[in-house]
Each structure stands twice: as C-alpha cells, then as structure tokens.
Design a protein around this motif. Sequence first.
Motif, PDB file in Angstrom:
ATOM      1  N   ARG A 160      39.314  54.020  52.474  1.00 61.81           N
ATOM      2  CA  ARG A 160      38.416  53.556  52.988  1.00 61.81           C
ATOM      3  C   ARG A 160      37.281  53.261  51.831  1.00 61.81           C
ATOM      4  O   ARG A 160      36.054  53.388  51.832  1.00 61.81           O
ATOM      5  N   THR A 161      37.512  53.307  50.519  1.00 58.04           N
ATOM      6  CA  THR A 161      37.068  53.016  49.254  1.00 58.04           C
ATOM      7  C   THR A 161      37.719  52.850  48.326  1.00 58.04           C
ATOM      8  O   THR A 161      39.164  52.223  48.415  1.00 58.04           O
ATOM      9  N   VAL A 162      37.129  51.712  47.167  1.00 54.02           N
ATOM     10  CA  VAL A 162      38.364  51.310  46.762  1.00 54.02           C
ATOM     11  C   VAL A 162      39.181  52.104  45.561  1.00 54.02           C
ATOM     12  O   VAL A 162      40.862  51.719  45.528  1.00 54.02           O
ATOM     13  N   GLN A 163      39.588  53.441  45.192  1.00 53.96           N
ATOM     14  CA  GLN A 163      39.858  54.193  44.589  1.00 53.96           C
ATOM     15  C   GLN A 163      40.831  54.251  45.943  1.00 53.96           C
ATOM     16  O   GLN A 163      41.948  54.470  45.130  1.00 53.96           O
ATOM     17  N   GLN A 164      40.987  54.564  47.626  1.00 54.10           N
ATOM     18  CA  GLN A 164      41.973  54.718  48.153  1.00 54.10           C
ATOM     19  C   GLN A 164      43.324  53.607  47.731  1.00 54.10           C
ATOM     20  O   GLN A 164      44.334  53.017  47.827  1.00 54.10           O
ATOM     21  N   ALA A 165      42.329  52.264  48.376  1.00 55.43           N
ATOM     22  CA  ALA A 165      43.122  50.585  47.872  1.00 55.43           C
ATOM     23  C   ALA A 165      43.699  50.923  46.993  1.00 55.43           C
ATOM     24  O   ALA A 165      44.984  50.719  46.983  1.00 55.43           O
ATOM     25  N   ILE A 166      43.361  51.014  45.722  1.00 60.56           N
ATOM     26  CA  ILE A 166      44.437  51.002  44.628  1.00 60.56           C
ATOM     27  C   ILE A 166      45.530  52.098  44.409  1.00 60.56           C
ATOM     28  O   ILE A 166      46.479  51.697  43.682  1.00 60.56           O
ATOM     29  N   LYS A 167      44.798  53.449  45.347  1.00 64.31           N
ATOM     30  CA  LYS A 167      46.147  53.811  44.650  1.00 64.31           C
ATOM     31  C   LYS A 167      47.056  53.687  45.794  1.00 64.31           C
ATOM     32  O   LYS A 167      48.463  53.874  45.594  1.00 64.31           O
ATOM     33  N   HIS A 168      46.474  52.947  47.071  1.00 71.17           N
ATOM     34  CA  HIS A 168      48.015  53.038  47.916  1.00 71.17           C
ATOM     35  C   HIS A 168      48.221  51.137  47.512  1.00 71.17           C
ATOM     36  O   HIS A 168      48.973  50.722  48.195  1.00 71.17           O
ATOM     37  N   GLY A 169      47.854  50.752  46.302  1.00 72.85           N
ATOM     38  CA  GLY A 169      49.181  49.861  45.758  1.00 72.85           C
ATOM     39  C   GLY A 169      47.491  48.022  45.809  1.00 72.85           C
ATOM     40  O   GLY A 169      48.736  46.641  46.095  1.00 72.85           O
ATOM     41  N   ILE A 170      46.926  48.232  46.669  1.00 73.50           N
ATOM     42  CA  ILE A 170      46.296  47.286  46.774  1.00 73.50           C
ATOM     43  C   ILE A 170      45.502  46.810  45.188  1.00 73.50           C
ATOM     44  O   ILE A 170      44.610  47.661  45.295  1.00 73.50           O
ATOM     45  N   ALA A 211      43.407  50.893  35.150  1.00 72.95           N
ATOM     46  CA  ALA A 211      44.124  51.600  35.675  1.00 72.95           C
ATOM     47  C   ALA A 211      44.090  52.887  34.086  1.00 72.95           C
ATOM     48  O   ALA A 211      45.482  53.432  33.925  1.00 72.95           O
ATOM     49  N   LEU A 212      42.637  53.028  33.888  1.00 72.39           N
ATOM     50  CA  LEU A 212      42.418  54.567  32.677  1.00 72.39           C
ATOM     51  C   LEU A 212      43.675  55.505  32.623  1.00 72.39           C
ATOM     52  O   LEU A 212      44.464  55.817  31.546  1.00 72.39           O
ATOM     53  N   GLY A 213      44.255  55.755  33.676  1.00 67.95           N
ATOM     54  CA  GLY A 213      45.052  57.338  34.185  1.00 67.95           C
ATOM     55  C   GLY A 213      46.029  57.252  33.270  1.00 67.95           C
ATOM     56  O   GLY A 213      46.585  58.338  32.498  1.00 67.95           O
ATOM     57  N   LYS A 214      46.692  56.071  33.138  1.00 72.76           N
ATOM     58  CA  LYS A 214      47.824  56.037  32.831  1.00 72.76           C
ATOM     59  C   LYS A 214      47.346  55.797  30.972  1.00 72.76           C
ATOM     60  O   LYS A 214      49.257  56.096  30.507  1.00 72.76           O
ATOM     61  N   LEU A 215      46.401  55.735  30.532  1.00 70.72           N
ATOM     62  CA  LEU A 215      46.530  55.716  29.179  1.00 70.72           C
ATOM     63  C   LEU A 215      45.608  57.100  28.289  1.00 70.72           C
ATOM     64  O   LEU A 215      45.458  57.419  27.812  1.00 70.72           O
ATOM     65  N   ALA A 216      45.554  58.015  29.463  1.00 71.62           N
ATOM     66  CA  ALA A 216      45.039  59.009  29.129  1.00 71.62           C
ATOM     67  C   ALA A 216      45.818  60.099  28.810  1.00 71.62           C
ATOM     68  O   ALA A 216      46.724  60.706  29.754  1.00 71.62           O
ATOM     69  N   GLN A 217      45.164  61.327  28.395  1.00 72.55           N
ATOM     70  CA  GLN A 217      46.328  62.325  27.635  1.00 72.55           C
ATOM     71  C   GLN A 217      44.889  63.178  27.226  1.00 72.55           C
ATOM     72  O   GLN A 217      44.776  63.864  26.478  1.00 72.55           O
ATOM     73  N   VAL A 276      42.423  37.361  31.918  1.00 72.07           N
ATOM     74  CA  VAL A 276      41.859  38.484  31.416  1.00 72.07           C
ATOM     75  C   VAL A 276      41.911  39.368  32.513  1.00 72.07           C
ATOM     76  O   VAL A 276      42.090  40.522  33.135  1.00 72.07           O
ATOM     77  N   VAL A 277      41.039  39.105  34.510  1.00 68.27           N
ATOM     78  CA  VAL A 277      40.851  40.025  35.219  1.00 68.27           C
ATOM     79  C   VAL A 277      42.383  39.956  35.841  1.00 68.27           C
ATOM     80  O   VAL A 277      42.359  40.980  36.239  1.00 68.27           O
ATOM     81  N   LEU A 278      43.459  38.944  35.702  1.00 64.16           N
ATOM     82  CA  LEU A 278      44.697  39.221  36.593  1.00 64.16           C
ATOM     83  C   LEU A 278      45.317  40.339  35.275  1.00 64.16           C
ATOM     84  O   LEU A 278      46.367  41.310  35.897  1.00 64.16           O
ATOM     85  N   SER A 279      45.493  40.069  34.056  1.00 67.06           N
ATOM     86  CA  SER A 279      45.787  41.148  33.101  1.00 67.06           C
ATOM     87  C   SER A 279      44.919  42.635  33.591  1.00 67.06           C
ATOM     88  O   SER A 279      46.346  43.167  33.403  1.00 67.06           O
ATOM     89  N   LYS A 280      44.133  42.354  33.997  1.00 67.08           N
ATOM     90  CA  LYS A 280      43.851  44.687  34.138  1.00 67.08           C
ATOM     91  C   LYS A 280      44.417  44.854  35.476  1.00 67.08           C
ATOM     92  O   LYS A 280      44.503  45.541  36.166  1.00 67.08           O
ATOM     93  N   TRP A 281      44.572  43.517  36.708  1.00 66.53           N
ATOM     94  CA  TRP A 281      45.176  43.761  37.898  1.00 66.53           C
ATOM     95  C   TRP A 281      46.938  44.253  37.363  1.00 66.53           C
ATOM     96  O   TRP A 281      47.418  45.183  38.255  1.00 66.53           O
ATOM     97  N   MET A 282      47.186  43.634  36.598  1.00 64.52           N
ATOM     98  CA  MET A 282      49.004  43.308  36.449  1.00 64.52           C
ATOM     99  C   MET A 282      49.201  44.826  36.015  1.00 64.52           C
ATOM    100  O   MET A 282      49.739  44.856  36.040  1.00 64.52           O
ATOM    101  N   PHE A 283      48.606  45.676  35.637  1.00 61.94           N
ATOM    102  CA  PHE A 283      48.781  47.022  34.261  1.00 61.94           C
ATOM    103  C   PHE A 283      47.938  47.638  35.504  1.00 61.94           C
ATOM    104  O   PHE A 283      49.361  48.622  35.339  1.00 61.94           O
ATOM    105  N   ALA A 284      47.515  47.568  36.578  1.00 60.54           N
ATOM    106  CA  ALA A 284      47.255  48.472  37.393  1.00 60.54           C
ATOM    107  C   ALA A 284      48.746  48.645  38.320  1.00 60.54           C
ATOM    108  O   ALA A 284      49.273  49.339  38.845  1.00 60.54           O
TER     109      ALA A 284
END
Length: 511
Positions: A336-346, A372-378, A420-428
């Motif tokens: 129902r949200t973009v965040q949910q879609a990304i969380k489910h790998g879409i 996917a900034l969370g992957k880089l956060a400490q 760059v767009v593709l790189s962004k989503w490949m990183f996710a």
Amino acid sequence: MSDLILEMVDISKTFPGVKALQHVNLSVQRGEVHAICGENGAGKSTLMKVLSGVYPHGSFDGSIVYDGKPAAYSSIRDSEKAGIVIIHQELALSPFLSIAENIFLGNERSRAGLIDWNATNVEAAKLLRRVGLAENPATKITDIGVGKQQLVEIAKALSKDVRLLILDEPTAALNDEDSAHLLDLIRGLREHGITCIIISHKLNEIRSIADNVTILRDGRTIETLTVHPEDSDEVSEERIIKGMVGRDLQSRYPDRMPEIGDEVLRIEDWTVHHPLEHSRVVVDHASLNVRAGEVVGIAGLMGAGRTELAMSVFGRSYGHNISGRIFKRGEEIQVRTVQQAIKHGIAYATEDRKRYGLNLIENIKRNISASALGKLAQWGWVDSNAERLIADDYRKSMRIKAPNVAAITGKLSGGNQQKVVLSKWMFADPDVLILDEPTRGIDVGAKYEIYTIINRLAGEGKAIIVISSELPELLGICDRIYALSAGRITGEVTSESADPEQLMQYMTKES
C-alpha cells in the motif's frame, strides 16, 4: 547568395574535467533537413547550445558563420533575432498558461503598453492551423498531450520568424501517430524554405526525413553522409550506427540463454481508477505473472495504462480505489506504500528519470544510495566512505561516463543517467524490477549496454518486467509479452512465436 546557411568551424567546448567538443565542423545547406546523430554524450546538444547562444560567444573556441555573416550570440534572444530557434527535448512551456500565452511568451502582442488579447488569440489560431493543431488557443498546456505540446513549440518558433529551426529529440516522447504527424510537418517547413536541424536517436526517422546526416563521436565530427531516397541502402541504419559507436553492432540485442525458475510475482484482477476522475477505470482487471530469471514485456499504445499499472503496483504511487491481489512467491502481500513495495523486493524505474527517477542537482553517489540508505547506516549515520566505494563500484561496472561519483547527475547524458537509475535499484537488490521505457531517449550503443544489464540481472535470478513503446525491443529482449489495450490485458505471447503485427492486433483490440 551561398547555398550554405550555416557553417560551424573548429568548435571546441570544455567543461571542468570534460572536453565536450573538439574541433567540430558542421555545414548546413539552405532549406534542407540536416540530422545530427551520435551516442549520448557525443556532444550533439552541446553543439546546438553553442549555436543558439545558450553557451555565449567567448565561452567556446571556433567560429560560426550564419547566412554569410560571422555570428557572435551572447544569448538565446540574440540568436532568435537572427531567426535561429531551438526546441529542447525538455519542452519550455508553462503548463498553467494557455496555448496562446505560451506561443507569445516574451514576444507579446501589445498595444499602448497593454497586451492585446484579441490579437494574441487570433494570431495564435493562425499558427495552430499552420502546424495542424485544432485546439482553442485559450486551452491550458496542462490539458493537452505531449504530441500537441511539441506542435505548440513549433508554432511558437514560427511566431518568431524562424529561418533555422533546431529540434532536439522531437519524437522521443511521442507515439507513432504523433511522430509521423511531426515528421510530415517538418517536411512541410522544408518546402516553405525553413532549414531544420534535427537531433534524434530514431535512425529510421532520420533516414526517412534527412537530406544529410552528420555523425559525432566523443565530441568530434566523424563524417557527413548524404541521404539518397532512391538508394535507401547507401546510408543504412547499420552504416550510421558504425559511425556513431566506432564498430559494427552484429545484433541490436545481446544473446541470452534464459534460465527461468519459479514464479516470483503474480498480480490478479488488478483494477485502478483515475486519481482525479474517480469513475474512470485506467487498469481493468489485469492479471499477469513473472518468474525468476524471466524478462516479461508489456506492450501497449500510449494511454493503454502501462505506466499506471506499474506505478499502482509499486506501492500504489498512482491511482484511486485500487483493488486486486499481489502474490510474492505464492504468498499474498500488501504493498500500500512505496516503502512496503521496496521492503517486499519490488522496484520501479520510472519512464521519467529526470522528474521522478533522479535528483538532478545531487551527485551520482547520493543518487545511487538513495533507495537503500539503511544498508549504509551505522547508529543512525550514513557511512560516507562505504557510500562512496559502493557508488564507485557501480560507476565502473555500469560504465557510467563520469570522472568520479561526485559528478552532478544532471550533467550526465541521458544514457548515463539511466545507468544511475538502474544502479540505484540494483543497490536495493530487489527480487522484481519493473523498467518503464528503460531505453527512451538514448542511443543504440547505450541501449545495447542497458540490454546487457537486463540480461545480467535476469541471469542472477531477478524477475524483470519491461514496458516499452518499441515492439522490436520487446521482441528482442523478452521471454513473454503481455499486450494491454484500454487498461485490459488482451493477449499473451512468447517472443519466439510473436511478431509486431500480432502484437499490434492485441494492442488495438477493444475488449
């Protein structure tokens, strides 16, 4: 009077760290259609910005002779006074002003210091008829489609007594019907003595309309070819491509041996209503699926609902009163949200990379890490060193043409922005990647690289959905193709058994 209306001699233009143009030469005959071809980043748009005064005299080396006289333009206004008008790929229209207001913006029809609205609308109507547009001059730009907006831009140019019209990718965002109408209009302008320079990646259009073709590569002039309509094979698409990329492309589409696995995503009975006109259905009970390692295409004419389907699946980022079910590996999920879609790998790579896909005033590094900034956060802080290293890995592996990841994304060519767009989503690292017009507005060499990346992602087991207006592209890279018409899926074919005519029948099917 010379047969040449324009000569650009030894034009060189340098930006910090980049030689955009190196001793480029261009000669344009009076009353011809002259095409300029080249890969993204070859210098085509830069050369036209030099000519039109966007880059003023003194900011580049070399000389320009226009209509037999040395030209030294300090601004667009100077070049327009001389009869040179440029229409950029990103149309310069104000969406909430009327057609008439846009046509005469900065060139107002006035009397006694006041705008004469009657004269404005009457003259605008004459110009609209001249470009074959049957719209009320009082209609707001936001209420007409992109094809009609392109015609408004040409009407605007004609209001300035244009003698040399420059069109930068004029058909990039148009459907086949609008493109054909625009090309016919350009032919009509040629018959009336208006010289046209056209930049385009659509080589079939170039061969059908151009008198001469100048090819640029890496900021240099490679050659100028004369097109002979009676001998269409002399300047073939393959001949132009070889000049553009410096090599023969044996195939437009790289070979792939698909290894298709289990179903990853299934959409059932998906219905979407228009966000403003709530009674209007834009996606009507659509069902489709895509498996691991599979590339699935969605074909449809403009307005069929392709983008609306993709955006609504991606976290309901489009639409109203959405119904239907989405399954991921057999289990129903909620997106129902973009965040949910990304969380489910879409993931969804938009067709409008400049507006929605990228932050153009940010650098490459920040754009790649954004999904996917969370992957880089400490401890709540982004590790900037790790961010830089990851972004630089993508810059190298994706062959993004930039000196480093600190380069501003808006300064890159269209093909490199798409990488760059593709790189962004490949990183996710999504399981499902929806690509909406992934090769729009980029050259054949960059297209081949994008196709290779798609194949690589499919080879890694990703499920790929590609939306494209180019049927040969879908047939060349997809395993299966769904056809969409008026929001409904009207057919499903394998790429091996399908042909453009069959797909077009499905795409124009009423129900």
